[in-house]
Design a protein around this motif. Structure first.
Motif, PDB file in Angstrom:
ATOM      1  N   LYS A  37      49.981 119.397  66.599  1.00 14.06           N
ATOM      2  CA  LYS A  37      50.451 120.679  66.729  1.00 14.06           C
ATOM      3  C   LYS A  37      49.709 122.044  66.181  1.00 14.06           C
TER       4      LYS A  37
ATOM      5  N   ASN B 195      49.698 111.578  64.567  1.00 14.30           N
ATOM      6  CA  ASN B 195      49.585 110.402  65.346  1.00 14.30           C
ATOM      7  C   ASN B 195      50.090 110.381  66.821  1.00 14.30           C
ATOM      8  N   GLY B 196      51.223 111.193  66.933  1.00  9.44           N
ATOM      9  CA  GLY B 196      51.671 111.178  68.407  1.00  9.44           C
ATOM     10  C   GLY B 196      51.257 112.411  69.297  1.00  9.44           C
ATOM     11  N   HIS B 197      51.496 113.556  68.418  1.00  7.22           N
ATOM     12  CA  HIS B 197      51.097 114.909  69.197  1.00  7.22           C
ATOM     13  C   HIS B 197      50.413 115.734  67.888  1.00  7.22           C
TER      14      HIS B 197
ATOM     15  N   THR C  57      55.604 109.875  64.659  1.00  6.62           N
ATOM     16  CA  THR C  57      55.360 108.794  65.588  1.00  6.62           C
ATOM     17  C   THR C  57      54.738 107.618  64.842  1.00  6.62           C
ATOM     18  N   GLY C  58      53.778 107.580  63.981  1.00  6.93           N
ATOM     19  CA  GLY C  58      52.808 106.465  63.355  1.00  6.93           C
ATOM     20  C   GLY C  58      53.813 106.420  61.780  1.00  6.93           C
ATOM     21  N   ASP C  59      54.421 107.345  61.133  1.00  5.10           N
ATOM     22  CA  ASP C  59      54.902 107.018  59.897  1.00  5.10           C
ATOM     23  C   ASP C  59      56.342 107.675  59.767  1.00  5.10           C
TER      24      ASP C  59
ATOM     25  N   THR D 225      58.583 106.130  64.904  1.00  5.34           N
ATOM     26  CA  THR D 225      59.046 105.999  65.960  1.00  5.34           C
ATOM     27  C   THR D 225      58.367 104.941  66.872  1.00  5.34           C
TER      28      THR D 225
ATOM     29  N   GLY E  50      59.373 115.204  64.958  1.00  6.98           N
ATOM     30  CA  GLY E  50      59.806 115.060  66.059  1.00  6.98           C
ATOM     31  C   GLY E  50      60.904 114.165  66.318  1.00  6.98           C
ATOM     32  N   GLY E  51      60.960 112.987  65.476  1.00 10.23           N
ATOM     33  CA  GLY E  51      62.149 112.106  65.354  1.00 10.23           C
ATOM     34  C   GLY E  51      63.557 112.365  65.714  1.00 10.23           C
TER      35      GLY E  51
HETATM   36  N1  LIG Z   1      60.939 116.797  72.673  1.00  6.34           N
HETATM   37  C1  LIG Z   1      61.312 115.297  72.471  1.00  6.34           C
HETATM   38  N2  LIG Z   1      62.304 114.876  72.440  1.00  6.34           N
HETATM   39  C2  LIG Z   1      62.775 113.644  72.162  1.00  6.34           C
HETATM   40  N3  LIG Z   1      61.924 113.069  71.200  1.00  6.34           N
HETATM   41  C3  LIG Z   1      61.035 113.645  71.014  1.00  6.34           C
HETATM   42  C4  LIG Z   1      60.337 114.923  71.293  1.00  6.34           C
HETATM   43  N4  LIG Z   1      59.292 115.236  70.442  1.00  6.34           N
HETATM   44  C5  LIG Z   1      58.981 114.154  69.799  1.00  6.34           C
HETATM   45  N5  LIG Z   1      59.935 113.094  69.999  1.00  6.34           N
HETATM   46  C6  LIG Z   1      59.738 112.047  68.952  1.00  6.34           C
HETATM   47  O1  LIG Z   1      59.555 112.217  67.686  1.00  6.34           O
HETATM   48  C7  LIG Z   1      58.281 111.452  67.473  1.00  6.34           C
HETATM   49  C8  LIG Z   1      57.730 112.042  66.538  1.00  6.34           C
HETATM   50  O2  LIG Z   1      56.819 113.083  66.807  1.00  6.34           O
HETATM   51  P1  LIG Z   1      56.006 114.004  65.772  1.00  6.34           P
HETATM   52  O3  LIG Z   1      55.205 114.895  66.825  1.00  6.34           O
HETATM   53  O4  LIG Z   1      56.707 114.542  64.637  1.00  6.34           O
HETATM   54  O5  LIG Z   1      54.877 112.863  65.519  1.00  6.34           O
HETATM   55  P2  LIG Z   1      53.673 113.107  64.923  1.00  6.34           P
HETATM   56  O6  LIG Z   1      53.553 113.940  63.995  1.00  6.34           O
HETATM   57  O7  LIG Z   1      52.628 113.104  65.818  1.00  6.34           O
HETATM   58  O8  LIG Z   1      53.267 111.509  64.193  1.00  6.34           O
HETATM   59  P3  LIG Z   1      52.880 111.240  62.680  1.00  6.34           P
HETATM   60  O9  LIG Z   1      53.606 112.140  61.515  1.00  6.34           O
HETATM   61  O10 LIG Z   1      53.082 109.867  62.072  1.00  6.34           O
HETATM   62  O11 LIG Z   1      51.368 111.577  62.507  1.00  6.34           O
HETATM   63  C9  LIG Z   1      57.772 111.105  68.906  1.00  6.34           C
HETATM   64  O12 LIG Z   1      57.165 110.089  68.776  1.00  6.34           O
HETATM   65  C10 LIG Z   1      59.219 111.029  69.741  1.00  6.34           C
HETATM   66  O13 LIG Z   1      59.657 109.595  69.619  1.00  6.34           O
END
Ligand SMILES: Nc1ncnc2c1ncn2[C@@H]1O[C@H](COP(=O)(O)OP(=O)(O)OP(=O)(O)O)[C@@H](O)[C@H]1O
Ligand SMILES: [Mg+2]
Length: 387
Positions: free
Chosen positions: A45, A41-43, A235-237, A259, A333-334
């Motif tokens: 990969k 939801n946020g990044h 980010t989302g979950d 987050t 990422g959290g």
């Molecule tokens: N380099 C970083 N430094 C600090 N915090 C970070 C960094 N990268 C990510 N985060 C934090 O971690 C959170 C979650 O990132 P992540 O990429 O794991 O989420 P996601 O996989 O996109 O979301 P979901 O799992 O809900 O689909 C981000 O929203 C941010 O708050």
């Protein structure tokens, strides 16, 4: 040292290549480039192997914006997919008021053309990062999907992808070709013809587990742990996954929002900036915002928000941390948010757990990308086993 004594994660952390092939053949196919993707939801990969066998991973904010005409000065990398209009992605899109693509199930997301175009552009960036040239790329895609889209199959006891997800992948991605014209910052165009010849979906937390538990040859490394809880701070979950090693069993549940809640609180504290979800998330990562045309340090405000609002996230993880019967693995990422990581360590200490013995936080270099690496590894292994 025998290969099976080191897990894939240990090898990666030690800088030892996994020794897995970057090119696979699946069920009589031609040569396909294996690629793993976790469309968060946020990044988003992506993981794939360099020509020399090293692993390459990339995380791009899941942000899309229609490109604007640039009439002077430095250009911005833009993409056009299947003759569609030009767009920007990631941080470039963000710094020009782009917003996150809508969150939702895999089916909802891949049914959205912008999302498919974003995904194709992201794959191109990862191919470039790993040193590949423009041209035709036939891909075997391991795709990490939310755990709750994995269901028990009708026949037997096998787990499989929900019908909705499977149909949406078939309809929108599997076997489809995306022709991406990438224009770099100097106006130079390259054309990338990507075909998703194979789509192999896998529960995202299973990917994390495979990389943490198995050697590159797919065999489990016995670390004495037979019951594990994975906490993925996204980010989302916020996700909890319980895994029993033998017999293997995976059970997942969402522990609420990730987050994003903190990011929204943060945005509300600075209403004059009108930060959207993606901008607020990125502001918390970079600890800066752009205000009145200037880059401003907001580290202190970020720390304050994490200290206050992070408590709610921690509270939802507590039952997992306080149980004594399972090893706990923190990922997502959290764990990269300094205050949050510290809070986890403090709570773990209070619960009487020591790092390495009762719990582990995935090291920063791989915390975001383990699901994608696991999806890559799964597609390589399924090819090797002839599935
Ligand atoms: N380099 C970083 N430094 C600090 N915090 C970070 C960094 N990268 C990510 N985060 C934090 O971690 C959170 C979650 O990132 P992540 O990429 O794991 O989420 P996601 O996989 O996109 O979301 P979901 O799992 O809900 O689909 C981000 O929203 C941010 O708050
Ligand atoms: Mg995630």
């Amino acid at each position: 040292m025998m290969e099976t004594t080191q897990t894939m994660l240990e090898r990666l952390l030690g800088g030892v290549p996994l020794g897995l092939p970057g090119i696979v053949r699946v069920g009589g196919s031609d040569d396909l480039r294996a690629i793993g993707v976790d469309n968060g939801n946020g990044h988003t990969k992506v993981a794939l192997f360099h020509p020399d066998g090293r692993l390459c991973t990339l995380a791009i904010p899941t942000v899309y914006r229609a490109a604007r005409e640039i009439r002077g000065g430095a250009g911005i990398v833009s993409y056009a997919v299947n003759d569609g209009s030009r767009f920007w992605i990631g941080t470039d899109a963000l710094s020009h008021d782009g917003d996150a693509l809508p969150i939702g199930s895999t089916a909802e997301r891949v049914s959205d053309q912008r999302h498919r175009d974003f995904l194709a552009a992201t794959m191109v960036e990862c191919l470039i990062e790993a040193g590949y040239a423009a041209g035709i790329h036939n891909l075997a895609v391991g795709i990490a999907i939310p755990n709750d889209e994995i269901v028990m199959k009708k026949q037997g006891d096998r787990l499989g992808v929900s019908r909705e997800t499977r149909d949406a992948l078939r309809q929108n991605l599997y076997g489809k070709t995306f022709t991406v014209v990438r224009t770099d910052a100097f106006g130079h165009e390259t054309t990338w013809v990507l075909t998703y010849s194979v789509m192999a979906p896998q529960a995202q937390s299973l990917g994390t587990y495979l990389v943490w538990k198995n050697a590159p040859n797919g065999l489990a490394v016995d670390n004495g742990i037979e019951a594990l809880t994975i906490i993925d701070i996204g980010t989302g979950d916020l996700q909890r996954t319980d895994i029993d090693v033998n017999p293997y069993r995976l059970m997942g549940e969402k522990l609420g929002a990730g987050t994003i809640t903190m990011a929204r609180h943060f945005a509300r504290r600075l209403p004059q900036l009108r930060l959207n979800d993606a901008q607020a998330t990125q502001a918390m990562i970079t600890r800066t915002v752009r205000a009145e045309g200037r880059r401003v340090d907001i580290g202190t405000q970020v720390d304050a928000i994490i200290a206050a609002e992070g408590q709610d996230l921690i509270a939802r993880m507590l039952p997992a941390l306080q149980q004594n019967s399972r090893f706990v693995l923190f990922t997502g990422g959290g764990v990269l948010l300094p205050g949050l990581r510290q809070a986890i360590e403090e709570r773990a200490a209070i619960a009487g757990k020591t790092a390495g013995q009762g719990y582990e936080i995935v090291p920063a270099l791989y915390a975001m990308s383990l699901n994608a690496i696991g999806a890559l590894v799964a597609v390589v292994h399924s090819a090797a086993s002839g599935q």
